[in-house]
Design a protein around this motif. Structure first.
Motif, short mmCIF file in Angstrom:
data_model
loop_
_atom_site.label_atom_id
_atom_site.label_comp_id
_atom_site.label_asym_id
_atom_site.label_seq_id
_atom_site.Cartn_x
_atom_site.Cartn_y
_atom_site.Cartn_z
N THR A 11 -37.21 -28.46 -21.87
CA THR A 11 -38.42 -29.23 -21.60
C THR A 11 -39.17 -28.69 -20.39
O THR A 11 -40.38 -28.47 -20.45
N MET A 12 -38.46 -28.45 -19.29
CA MET A 12 -39.10 -27.94 -18.08
C MET A 12 -39.70 -26.55 -18.34
O MET A 12 -40.80 -26.25 -17.87
N TYR A 13 -38.98 -25.73 -19.08
CA TYR A 13 -39.47 -24.40 -19.42
C TYR A 13 -40.77 -24.50 -20.22
O TYR A 13 -41.75 -23.81 -19.93
N CYS A 14 -40.80 -25.39 -21.19
CA CYS A 14 -42.00 -25.56 -22.01
C CYS A 14 -43.18 -26.10 -21.20
O CYS A 14 -44.33 -25.70 -21.42
N ILE A 15 -42.90 -26.96 -20.24
CA ILE A 15 -43.97 -27.46 -19.37
C ILE A 15 -44.56 -26.31 -18.57
O ILE A 15 -45.79 -26.18 -18.46
N LEU A 16 -43.70 -25.46 -18.02
CA LEU A 16 -44.21 -24.30 -17.27
C LEU A 16 -45.02 -23.39 -18.17
O LEU A 16 -46.08 -22.89 -17.77
N LEU A 17 -44.55 -23.15 -19.38
CA LEU A 17 -45.31 -22.33 -20.32
C LEU A 17 -46.70 -22.92 -20.56
O LEU A 17 -47.70 -22.20 -20.58
N SER A 18 -46.75 -24.23 -20.72
CA SER A 18 -48.01 -24.90 -20.99
C SER A 18 -48.97 -24.82 -19.81
O SER A 18 -50.19 -24.76 -19.99
N LEU A 19 -48.41 -24.79 -18.59
CA LEU A 19 -49.26 -24.82 -17.40
C LEU A 19 -49.73 -23.45 -16.95
O LEU A 19 -50.22 -23.29 -15.84
#
Length: 100
Positions: A11-19
């Motif tokens: 989840t945290m990885y995907c948030i960083l990808l999104s940002l």
């Protein structure tokens, strides 16, 4: 600045990808669901807790607030962390090739 643990959750990885582009919380939820083809679903409670942790760690910055929406983007430190996490995932993927 506080460091997060070395290995990020999916989840945290995907948030960083999104940002990599400026987004607000709900926009991140939608973007992650889109680019993961629904595989990763982030709930409202999870997104805001995660954003606070990432902001405290110095990996993201709040850029602006509009109508109660807080917008965020990766910092240089966050970009480096994302790159390292991507290399880690790629190493794991390479190791796992041929197993499945």
């Amino acid at each position: 600045m506080t460091d997060l643990k070395e290995e990020l959750s999916e989840t945290m990885y995907c948030i960083l990808l999104s940002l990599r582009e400026e987004r607000h919380g709900y926009g991140i939820i939608q973007h992650v669901a889109d680019f993961s083809a629904g595989y990763v679903q982030i709930g409202a409670g999870t997104i805001y807790t995660s954003l606070k942790k990432l902001e405290r760690a110095g990996w993201i910055d709040r850029t602006r607030t509009e109508e109660r929406r807080h917008y965020y983007v990766l910092t240089e430190r966050g970009t480096r962390a994302l790159a390292e996490q991507t290399r880690r995932v790629e190493r794991l993927h390479a190791y796992g090739r041929g197993i499945a």
